[in-house]
Design a protein around this motif. Structure first.
Motif, PDB file in Angstrom:
ATOM      1  N   UNK A 113      24.172   1.334 -17.916  1.00 58.42           N
ATOM      2  CA  UNK A 113      25.334   1.211 -17.022  1.00 58.42           C
ATOM      3  C   UNK A 113      26.284   0.139 -17.565  1.00 58.42           C
ATOM      4  N   UNK A 114      27.590   0.423 -17.562  1.00 60.87           N
ATOM      5  CA  UNK A 114      28.561  -0.543 -18.115  1.00 60.87           C
ATOM      6  C   UNK A 114      28.454  -1.935 -17.498  1.00 60.87           C
ATOM      7  N   UNK A 115      28.213  -2.023 -16.186  1.00 59.13           N
ATOM      8  CA  UNK A 115      28.169  -3.336 -15.539  1.00 59.13           C
ATOM      9  C   UNK A 115      26.941  -4.158 -15.922  1.00 59.13           C
ATOM     10  N   UNK A 116      25.883  -3.512 -16.440  1.00 60.84           N
ATOM     11  CA  UNK A 116      24.667  -4.223 -16.821  1.00 60.84           C
ATOM     12  C   UNK A 116      24.510  -4.396 -18.333  1.00 60.84           C
ATOM     13  N   UNK A 117      25.357  -3.719 -19.115  1.00 61.46           N
ATOM     14  CA  UNK A 117      25.189  -3.706 -20.564  1.00 61.46           C
ATOM     15  C   UNK A 117      25.616  -5.028 -21.179  1.00 61.46           C
ATOM     16  N   UNK A 118      24.714  -5.601 -21.991  1.00 57.32           N
ATOM     17  CA  UNK A 118      25.017  -6.860 -22.673  1.00 57.32           C
ATOM     18  C   UNK A 118      25.478  -6.542 -24.094  1.00 57.32           C
ATOM     19  N   UNK A 119      26.714  -6.240 -24.249  1.00 58.40           N
ATOM     20  CA  UNK A 119      27.275  -5.883 -25.552  1.00 58.40           C
ATOM     21  C   UNK A 119      28.701  -5.414 -25.353  1.00 58.40           C
ATOM     22  N   UNK A 174      19.318   6.393 -31.974  1.00 60.12           N
ATOM     23  CA  UNK A 174      20.412   6.082 -31.052  1.00 60.12           C
ATOM     24  C   UNK A 174      21.053   4.760 -31.474  1.00 60.12           C
ATOM     25  N   UNK A 175      20.217   3.757 -31.705  1.00 60.40           N
ATOM     26  CA  UNK A 175      20.708   2.507 -32.295  1.00 60.40           C
ATOM     27  C   UNK A 175      19.560   1.800 -32.985  1.00 60.40           C
ATOM     28  N   UNK A 176      19.895   0.934 -33.919  1.00 59.37           N
ATOM     29  CA  UNK A 176      18.897   0.116 -34.598  1.00 59.37           C
ATOM     30  C   UNK A 176      19.564  -1.180 -35.007  1.00 59.37           C
ATOM     31  N   UNK A 177      19.171  -2.253 -34.374  1.00 61.95           N
ATOM     32  CA  UNK A 177      19.724  -3.570 -34.716  1.00 61.95           C
ATOM     33  C   UNK A 177      18.889  -4.220 -35.810  1.00 61.95           C
ATOM     34  N   UNK A 178      17.570  -4.067 -35.718  1.00 64.94           N
ATOM     35  CA  UNK A 178      16.630  -4.524 -36.739  1.00 64.94           C
ATOM     36  C   UNK A 178      15.321  -3.790 -36.463  1.00 64.94           C
ATOM     37  N   UNK A 194      22.298   7.295 -18.579  1.00 62.19           N
ATOM     38  CA  UNK A 194      23.445   6.789 -17.805  1.00 62.19           C
ATOM     39  C   UNK A 194      23.025   5.680 -16.854  1.00 62.19           C
ATOM     40  N   UNK A 195      21.805   5.746 -16.333  1.00 63.74           N
ATOM     41  CA  UNK A 195      21.303   4.671 -15.458  1.00 63.74           C
ATOM     42  C   UNK A 195      20.857   3.465 -16.279  1.00 63.74           C
ATOM     43  N   UNK A 196      20.245   3.717 -17.426  1.00 62.64           N
ATOM     44  CA  UNK A 196      19.723   2.636 -18.276  1.00 62.64           C
ATOM     45  C   UNK A 196      20.858   1.846 -18.931  1.00 62.64           C
ATOM     46  N   UNK A 218      32.027  -2.842 -25.301  1.00 57.90           N
ATOM     47  CA  UNK A 218      32.312  -1.495 -24.796  1.00 57.90           C
ATOM     48  C   UNK A 218      32.163  -0.470 -25.912  1.00 57.90           C
ATOM     49  N   UNK A 219      32.543  -0.860 -27.112  1.00 54.14           N
ATOM     50  CA  UNK A 219      32.441   0.039 -28.270  1.00 54.14           C
ATOM     51  C   UNK A 219      30.972   0.375 -28.562  1.00 54.14           C
ATOM     52  N   UNK A 220      30.105  -0.648 -28.488  1.00 52.35           N
ATOM     53  CA  UNK A 220      28.676  -0.438 -28.726  1.00 52.35           C
ATOM     54  C   UNK A 220      28.091   0.505 -27.672  1.00 52.35           C
ATOM     55  N   UNK A 221      28.471   0.303 -26.416  1.00 52.99           N
ATOM     56  CA  UNK A 221      28.012   1.171 -25.328  1.00 52.99           C
ATOM     57  C   UNK A 221      28.498   2.608 -25.543  1.00 52.99           C
ATOM     58  N   UNK A 222      29.749   2.770 -25.941  1.00 48.95           N
ATOM     59  CA  UNK A 222      30.305   4.104 -26.200  1.00 48.95           C
ATOM     60  C   UNK A 222      29.554   4.781 -27.346  1.00 48.95           C
ATOM     61  N   UNK A 223      29.196   4.022 -28.384  1.00 44.75           N
ATOM     62  CA  UNK A 223      28.446   4.577 -29.508  1.00 44.75           C
ATOM     63  C   UNK A 223      27.054   5.031 -29.085  1.00 44.75           C
TER      64      UNK A 223
END
Length: 77
Positions: A56-62, A7-11, A52-54, A64-69
């Protein structure tokens, strides 16, 4: 053999993967803050509800593009 989706990998300490084992979906979330957290879902709708709960746009630290990805990657599982 199980199919694994990244889903994602930062490191190597911050990543989220989904393993598909038949109808069972296993989400492994690894972070340098919390360690490894594992969630097991029976079916895609249950996993998407969690995602979708984990993420949530209002809680996401990043961005909008990263959240959409991230959400797009979940939908492709």
């Amino acid at each position: 053999m199980f199919k694994k989706h990244q889903i994602y990998k930062r490191d190597k300490y911050n990543m989220l993967t989904v393993e598909v084992q038949g109808k069972t979906l296993i989400v492994r979330e690894i972070s340098d803050e919390w360690g490894e957290d594992c969630h097991t879902f029976v079916g895609r709708p249950e996993m998407m509800n969690w995602a979708e709960k984990r993420f949530r746009p209002e809680d996401f630290k990043g961005s909008e593009e990263e959240l959409a990805n991230i959400m797009s990657a979940f939908k492709q599982v």
